[in-house]
Each structure stands twice: as structure tokens, then as C-alpha cells.
Design an enzyme around this catalytic site. Structure first.
Site, PDB file in Angstrom:
ATOM      1  N   THR A 193       0.847  -1.103  -0.047  1.00 16.53           N
ATOM      2  CA  THR A 193      -0.030  -0.071   0.219  1.00 16.53           C
ATOM      3  C   THR A 193       0.783   1.110   0.057  1.00 16.53           C
ATOM      4  OG1 THR A 193      -1.502   1.042   1.117  1.00 16.53           O
ATOM      5  CG2 THR A 193      -0.049  -0.328   2.506  1.00 16.53           C
ATOM      6  N   ASP A 194       0.383   2.317  -0.355  1.00 22.73           N
ATOM      7  CA  ASP A 194       0.965   3.450  -0.580  1.00 22.73           C
ATOM      8  C   ASP A 194       0.940   4.204   1.061  1.00 22.73           C
ATOM      9  OD1 ASP A 194      -1.644   4.242  -0.103  1.00 22.73           O
ATOM     10  OD2 ASP A 194      -1.737   5.708  -1.598  1.00 22.73           O
ATOM     11  N   GLU A 195       0.207   3.842   1.956  1.00 20.59           N
ATOM     12  CA  GLU A 195       0.282   4.061   3.309  1.00 20.59           C
ATOM     13  C   GLU A 195       1.464   4.020   4.103  1.00 20.59           C
ATOM     14  OE1 GLU A 195      -3.299   3.427   5.631  1.00 20.59           O
ATOM     15  OE2 GLU A 195      -4.739   3.591   4.020  1.00 20.59           O
ATOM     16  N   TYR A 234      -2.194  -0.363  10.983  1.00 20.43           N
ATOM     17  CA  TYR A 234      -2.141  -0.881   9.741  1.00 20.43           C
ATOM     18  C   TYR A 234      -0.966  -0.810   8.782  1.00 20.43           C
ATOM     19  CZ  TYR A 234      -3.407  -1.603   4.695  1.00 20.43           C
ATOM     20  OH  TYR A 234      -3.474  -1.838   3.518  1.00 20.43           O
ATOM     21  N   LYS A 250       2.055  -3.183   7.602  1.00 20.64           N
ATOM     22  CA  LYS A 250       2.312  -3.184   5.927  1.00 20.64           C
ATOM     23  C   LYS A 250       3.769  -2.907   5.885  1.00 20.64           C
ATOM     24  CE  LYS A 250       0.105  -4.538   3.135  1.00 20.64           C
ATOM     25  NZ  LYS A 250      -0.525  -5.964   2.378  1.00 20.64           N
TER      26      LYS A 250
HETATM   27  P1  NAD Z   1      -9.750  -7.255   2.080  1.00 18.86           P
HETATM   28  O1  NAD Z   1      -9.740  -7.118   3.624  1.00 18.86           O
HETATM   29  O2  NAD Z   1     -10.869  -6.984   1.395  1.00 18.86           O
HETATM   30  O3  NAD Z   1      -9.241  -8.922   1.993  1.00 18.86           O
HETATM   31  C1  NAD Z   1      -8.235  -9.493   2.631  1.00 18.86           C
HETATM   32  C2  NAD Z   1      -8.488 -10.969   2.498  1.00 18.86           C
HETATM   33  O4  NAD Z   1      -7.421 -11.552   3.035  1.00 18.86           O
HETATM   34  C3  NAD Z   1      -9.830 -11.635   2.842  1.00 18.86           C
HETATM   35  O5  NAD Z   1     -10.293 -12.410   1.744  1.00 18.86           O
HETATM   36  C4  NAD Z   1      -9.390 -12.482   4.117  1.00 18.86           C
HETATM   37  O6  NAD Z   1     -10.238 -13.499   4.491  1.00 18.86           O
HETATM   38  C5  NAD Z   1      -8.028 -12.585   3.644  1.00 18.86           C
HETATM   39  N1  NAD Z   1      -7.159 -13.089   4.910  1.00 18.86           N
HETATM   40  C6  NAD Z   1      -6.765 -12.165   5.999  1.00 18.86           C
HETATM   41  N2  NAD Z   1      -6.087 -13.106   7.089  1.00 18.86           N
HETATM   42  C7  NAD Z   1      -5.623 -14.033   6.259  1.00 18.86           C
HETATM   43  C8  NAD Z   1      -4.912 -14.766   6.580  1.00 18.86           C
HETATM   44  N3  NAD Z   1      -4.135 -14.941   7.711  1.00 18.86           N
HETATM   45  N4  NAD Z   1      -4.674 -16.202   5.940  1.00 18.86           N
HETATM   46  C9  NAD Z   1      -5.356 -16.096   4.855  1.00 18.86           C
HETATM   47  N5  NAD Z   1      -5.967 -15.253   4.275  1.00 18.86           N
HETATM   48  C10 NAD Z   1      -6.303 -14.004   5.115  1.00 18.86           C
HETATM   49  O7  NAD Z   1      -8.407  -6.661   1.477  1.00 18.86           O
HETATM   50  P2  NAD Z   1      -8.047  -5.720   0.253  1.00 18.86           P
HETATM   51  O8  NAD Z   1      -8.824  -4.371   0.476  1.00 18.86           O
HETATM   52  O9  NAD Z   1      -8.733  -6.824  -0.861  1.00 18.86           O
HETATM   53  O10 NAD Z   1      -6.493  -5.965   0.033  1.00 18.86           O
HETATM   54  C11 NAD Z   1      -5.832  -6.843  -0.411  1.00 18.86           C
HETATM   55  C12 NAD Z   1      -4.492  -6.272  -0.119  1.00 18.86           C
HETATM   56  O11 NAD Z   1      -4.243  -5.388  -0.986  1.00 18.86           O
HETATM   57  C13 NAD Z   1      -3.813  -6.062   1.117  1.00 18.86           C
HETATM   58  O12 NAD Z   1      -2.576  -6.564   1.366  1.00 18.86           O
HETATM   59  C14 NAD Z   1      -3.918  -4.732   1.463  1.00 18.86           C
HETATM   60  O13 NAD Z   1      -3.082  -4.112   2.277  1.00 18.86           O
HETATM   61  C15 NAD Z   1      -3.589  -4.099  -0.152  1.00 18.86           C
HETATM   62  N6  NAD Z   1      -3.794  -3.048  -0.477  1.00 18.86           N
HETATM   63  C16 NAD Z   1      -5.418  -2.611  -0.608  1.00 18.86           C
HETATM   64  C17 NAD Z   1      -5.748  -1.135  -0.990  1.00 18.86           C
HETATM   65  C18 NAD Z   1      -7.261  -0.946  -0.885  1.00 18.86           C
HETATM   66  O14 NAD Z   1      -7.540   0.186  -1.210  1.00 18.86           O
HETATM   67  N7  NAD Z   1      -8.178  -1.850  -0.510  1.00 18.86           N
HETATM   68  C19 NAD Z   1      -4.864  -0.429  -1.520  1.00 18.86           C
HETATM   69  C20 NAD Z   1      -3.443  -1.011  -1.622  1.00 18.86           C
HETATM   70  C21 NAD Z   1      -3.163  -1.974  -1.194  1.00 18.86           C
HETATM   71  O1  DAU Z   2      -4.129   4.051   0.358  1.00 25.36           O
HETATM   72  C1  DAU Z   2      -4.499   2.538   0.167  1.00 25.36           C
HETATM   73  C2  DAU Z   2      -5.382   2.212   1.403  1.00 25.36           C
HETATM   74  O2  DAU Z   2      -6.465   2.653   1.367  1.00 25.36           O
HETATM   75  C3  DAU Z   2      -5.235   0.691   1.646  1.00 25.36           C
HETATM   76  O3  DAU Z   2      -3.952   0.201   2.101  1.00 25.36           O
HETATM   77  C4  DAU Z   2      -6.328   0.261   2.803  1.00 25.36           C
HETATM   78  O4  DAU Z   2      -6.036  -1.331   3.080  1.00 25.36           O
HETATM   79  C5  DAU Z   2      -7.589   0.711   2.380  1.00 25.36           C
HETATM   80  O5  DAU Z   2      -8.665   0.463   3.411  1.00 25.36           O
HETATM   81  C6  DAU Z   2      -7.636   2.399   2.236  1.00 25.36           C
HETATM   82  O6  DAU Z   2      -7.265   3.010   3.554  1.00 25.36           O
HETATM   83  P1  DAU Z   2      -8.138   4.365   3.796  1.00 25.36           P
HETATM   84  O7  DAU Z   2      -7.879   4.515   5.275  1.00 25.36           O
HETATM   85  O8  DAU Z   2      -7.595   5.401   3.050  1.00 25.36           O
HETATM   86  O9  DAU Z   2      -9.690   3.926   3.135  1.00 25.36           O
HETATM   87  P2  DAU Z   2     -11.109   4.034   3.752  1.00 25.36           P
HETATM   88  O10 DAU Z   2     -12.073   3.653   2.593  1.00 25.36           O
HETATM   89  O11 DAU Z   2     -11.026   3.388   5.296  1.00 25.36           O
HETATM   90  O12 DAU Z   2     -11.169   5.633   4.124  1.00 25.36           O
HETATM   91  C7  DAU Z   2     -10.914   6.435   3.043  1.00 25.36           C
HETATM   92  C8  DAU Z   2     -10.776   8.177   3.633  1.00 25.36           C
HETATM   93  O13 DAU Z   2     -12.025   8.282   3.967  1.00 25.36           O
HETATM   94  C9  DAU Z   2     -10.061   8.151   4.576  1.00 25.36           C
HETATM   95  O14 DAU Z   2      -9.451   9.488   4.651  1.00 25.36           O
HETATM   96  C10 DAU Z   2     -10.922   8.185   6.060  1.00 25.36           C
HETATM   97  C11 DAU Z   2     -12.138   8.646   5.271  1.00 25.36           C
HETATM   98  N1  DAU Z   2     -13.458   8.050   5.855  1.00 25.36           N
HETATM   99  C12 DAU Z   2     -13.484   6.770   5.986  1.00 25.36           C
HETATM  100  C13 DAU Z   2     -14.751   6.155   6.558  1.00 25.36           C
HETATM  101  C14 DAU Z   2     -14.871   4.600   6.576  1.00 25.36           C
HETATM  102  C15 DAU Z   2     -14.435   8.789   6.481  1.00 25.36           C
HETATM  103  O15 DAU Z   2     -14.544  10.088   6.443  1.00 25.36           O
HETATM  104  N2  DAU Z   2     -15.451   8.242   6.950  1.00 25.36           N
HETATM  105  C16 DAU Z   2     -15.766   6.949   6.959  1.00 25.36           C
HETATM  106  O16 DAU Z   2     -16.830   6.408   7.435  1.00 25.36           O
END
Ligand code: NAD
Ligand code: DAU
Length: 353
Positions: free
Chosen positions: A133-135, A159, A163
Site C-alpha cells: 500500500t501507499d500508506e 495497519y 504493511k
Molecule cells: P480485504 O480485507 O478485502 O481482503 C483481505 C483478504 O485476506 C480476505 O479475503 C481475508 O479473508 C484474507 N485473509 C486475512 N487474513 C488471512 C490469513 N491470515 N490467511 C489467509 N487469508 C487471510 O483486503 P483488500 O482491500 O482486498 O486488500 C488486499 C491487499 O491489498 C492487502 O494486502 C492490502 O494491504 C492491499 N491494498 C489494499 C488497498 C485498498 O484500497 N483496499 C490499496 C492498496 C493495497
Molecule cells: O491507500 C491505500 C489504502 O486505502 C489501503 O492500504 C487500505 O487497505 C484501504 O482500506 C484504504 O485505506 P483508507 O483508510 O484510505 O480507506 P478508507 O476507505 O477507510 O477511508 C478513505 C478516506 O475516507 C479516509 O481519509 C478516511 C475517510 N473516511 C472513511 C470512513 C470509513 C470517512 O471520512 N468516513 C468513514 O466512515
């Protein structure tokens, strides 16, 4: 030939599985623990597809993972599995350390044991692709340039720290043991199968349910949004042509303040499924307490993956968001299924009912 995907029942993992199998006949083994975020409903369309083998299990289970590797002999492991929600990491960081740090380390050890036994040619062509992730880069000042691969790691949430730790482990397994790893650091994704704890699907769900749309703090935090299938295509491209040991930033060149994202979602809903009282969904916007340690701005400089590998997003924010809203409207059964039970407990804990 086969691939092992971890976390393929989650949001991005399941989108990857669908995108990949749309263009390949290679066997795909999908290992997922099915936490609250994992959902076999995301994979329903593949129920009869013999190219997809689902395995219910933990990435930290060395015996299981090593047996799977021996049985299927994958040419690559794509590691999506993680605890992924920042707010949950604030309430309970230890699950994040367990899966994202310890689990990734166990997985690396299982993969290293398998990889060490491959022929020299197979060792050379093998890849471990770590989805990150970019975080990990922390928060940007308003005028600062977007994150490059060379930025310092400055994670701010439990988180992000977990990561960052996993990225360091992956790097070390390359440097020390020679494991051919690739790491992608992507910005915020959105699209189908997005669990409604995250901003975009939460707002869509609450809007249609007539509930408040919670905006943390002043709503001026900026995220860089990328349509999930563009992320999946980037991962496929890095797997195909990325250089082992390298990291690639992936992003959509789509920086938006949260309040603007929510207002755009309300406008799309006003057009596609207007409220019965004729009011705009924007009436439901409610400012709530800010997230602890809330990062102000993320932005990705994706020029490395663009110049070296020729990847760039196919969707704009406008086209991707419209598709996403339409998907949620068309898949209300999916939403109903994932918002029962434990989901309600989370909403009570985070938003006070
Ligand atoms: P998600 O939470 O939707 O899915 C995570 C999946 O991993 C789930 O299916 C869960 O059951 C599985 N899991 C969790 N713990 C496990 C374990 N111990 N063993 C096997 N499976 C397990 O997450 P996502 O949003 O799909 O993110 C996927 C990946 O991409 C993550 O590594 C996250 O850090 C990264 N990422 C997410 C975003 C985003 O915007 N969602 C952006 C950049 C990177
Ligand atoms: O940047 C990549 C990341 O993006 C991933 O690594 C994470 O897995 C993914 O969850 C996401 O993280 P964020 O914290 O940016 O996503 P989220 O959707 O939780 O929140 C997006 C923005 O909106 C953040 O600034 C928080 C804000 N927010 C979120 C929620 C859930 C609100 O204002 N209200 C809300 O109820």
C-alpha cells in the site's frame, strides 16, 4: 503451470482472480482464511470452474502452505492476504501484526523452502509478488510531490506500520536468500466486491438505507483513487515483466478530497436511483469525529511502472465510479449478505449505532 494467490476471497484478491481467469487457463489456487472480509460470494461465478481451486486456510499455517506448494508447484505466489482496514487497526492492532507481519513471514519461509528445492531455471523464473500500500510512506503536505518508490517509509497507523514491516521482510528475503520478489505499493482502490466498511461502499450502503453518511473531521483528507481492475492489471503486468527485488508504485493520478468523493457519489445516486422524497442524498452527509492519527494526503507517482512496464489506468475516476455505483445498485443481494451479523457489531463499535 499454476499460481498461488493468498487472500483471493477479499476485495482486490477476488477481482484479481476474475481478471486473471478471464485471460488465462492456468490453474489458480486461492488460499484464504475467510475472515469477516473474505467472502466466497465474491467467487460464486467460478463455482464450477476447474481452473480455480479454493483452499480455506491461514497463510501462517506452514504445514498447509508447504503441502499446497508441493502439490500444485506454482510458478508464482501473489500475496494479497492481509488485515486491511485502518479503523479496525486502531481498535485492535494485534490481528494486524499477526497476519500482516507474522503471517507474511511464515509465508515467506514456506515459499523459501519450496523455492530452494526447485531447479535452477525454475528458481530463476519463480516470483513472489507482495501486494502492498501507499500508506507505508505516511502523509504528504499539500504541495509535496507524490510518493515515489524512493520515499522514506513513515507509516502512521497500526495497519500502515504492519504493511511497512511486511514490505521490509519481503525485501530482506530477496537480499538475504535471493528469493525473486516483487512489491507493489498501490493507492486507494474502489470497485465491485468492496466491503462496506471502507468509505465508498459504506457511503453507498448508508445512502440507500437512509442513514447518515459519516465524514471524518473536515472531510478534506485526500486519497488517490484507482479502479480495482486497473490495479489487478498492474499486478499482472508486474508479475510478467517486473524486475526481481524492485518495488512499483501504482496509482490513478486521481487525487480527491473525501467530501468531493462523497458528493460525487450522492450525485450519481440522485441520477441513478433518486430518493423518493425528491431530496438529494447529500442531505444525509454528517460530519463525525476524526480518525485518530488521520493521514491528510496520499498521492502516488506511478511514472516508474508507466515508463518501465507500460502500465497506465484504463478507467478515469468518472467512468470507474459510475461503474461502481451501478454495480452496487445491481448487486444489493451481495450487500445484504455481507452487512448482516458481525458487520452490525462493527458499525456499532465504530459509529455508535
Ligand atoms: P480485504 O480485507 O478485502 O481482503 C483481505 C483478504 O485476506 C480476505 O479475503 C481475508 O479473508 C484474507 N485473509 C486475512 N487474513 C488471512 C490469513 N491470515 N490467511 C489467509 N487469508 C487471510 O483486503 P483488500 O482491500 O482486498 O486488500 C488486499 C491487499 O491489498 C492487502 O494486502 C492490502 O494491504 C492491499 N491494498 C489494499 C488497498 C485498498 O484500497 N483496499 C490499496 C492498496 C493495497
Ligand atoms: O491507500 C491505500 C489504502 O486505502 C489501503 O492500504 C487500505 O487497505 C484501504 O482500506 C484504504 O485505506 P483508507 O483508510 O484510505 O480507506 P478508507 O476507505 O477507510 O477511508 C478513505 C478516506 O475516507 C479516509 O481519509 C478516511 C475517510 N473516511 C472513511 C470512513 C470509513 C470517512 O471520512 N468516513 C468513514 O466512515
Amino acid at each position: 503451470m499454476s499460481l498461488l494467490v493468498t487472500g483471493g476471497a477479499g476485495f482486490i484478491g477476488s477481482n484479481f482472480v476474475h481478471t486473471w481467469l478471464a485471460g488465462s487457463d492456468e490453474l489458480l489456487v486461492n488460499l484464504d482464511k475467510l475472515t469477516y472480509a473474505g467472502n466466497l460470494g465474491n467467487l460464486q461465478a467460478l463455482a464450477q470452474d476447474t481452473r480455480h481451486v479454493f483452499v480455506h486456510g491461514d497463510i501462517g499455517d506452514r504445514q498447509l502452505v508447504e503441502a499446497l506448494l508441493q502439490q500444485h508447484r506454482p510458478r508464482a505466489v501473489l500475496h494479497f492476504a492481509a488485515e486491511s482496514h485502518v479503523d479496525r487497526s486502531i481498535h485492535g492492532p494485534l490481528d494486524f501484526i499477526q497476519t500482516n507481519v507474522v503471517g507474511t513471514c511464515q509465508l515467506l519461509e514456506s515459499v523459501r523452502a519450496y523455492w530452494s528445492g526447485l531447479s535452477p531455471d525454475a528458481q530463476q523464473s519463480f516470483r513472489f509478488l507482495h501486494v502492498s500500500t501507499d500508506e507505508v510512506y505516511g502523509s504528504l503536505e499539500p504541495q509535496a510531490p507524490a510518493f515515489k518508490e524512493t520515499n522514506l517509509y513513515e507509516p502512521n497507523s497500526p495497519y500502515a506500520a504492519s504493511k511497512a514491516a511486511s514490505d521490509h521482510l519481503v525485501r530482506a528475503w530477496h537480499h538475504t536468500y535471493g528469493l525473486p520478489v516483487l512489491t507493489t505499493n498501490c493507492s486507494n482502490n474502489y470497485g465491485p466486491f468492496h466491503f462496506p466498511e471502507k468509505l465508498i461502499p459504506l457511503v453507498l450502503h448508508n445512502a440507500l438505507a437512509g442513514k447518515p453518511l459519516p465524514i471524518y473531521g473536515d472531510g478534506m483528507q485526500i486519497r488517490d483513487w484507482l479502479y480495482v481492475q486497473d490495479h489487478c492489471r498492474a499486478i499482472a503486468r508486474v508479475l510478467e515483466a517486473g524486475r526481481p527485488g524492485e518495488t512499483y508504485n501504482v496509482g490513478g493520478w486521481n487525487e480527491k478530497p473525501n467530501i468531493e468523493v462523497v458528493r460525487t457519489l450522492c450525485s450519481l445516486l440522485d441520477e441513478l436511483q433518486p430518493r423518493t422524497d425528491g431530496q438529494s442524498y447529500a442531505e444525509q452527509i454528517t460530519y463525525v469525529k476524526d480518525r485518530a492519527g488521520h493521514d491528510r494526503r496520499y498521492a502516488i507517482d506511478a511514472s516508474k511502472i508507466n515508463h518501465e512496464l507500460g502500465w497506465r489506468p484504463q478507467e478515469t475516476f468518472e467512468t470507474g465510479l459510475r461503474k461502481t455505483v451501478q454495480w452496487y445498485l445491481d448487486n444489493q443481494d451481495w450487500v445484504t449478505a455481507v452487512t448482516s451479523g458481525h458487520y452490525r457489531q462493527w458499525v456499532d463499535l465504530q459509529y455508535g449505532g
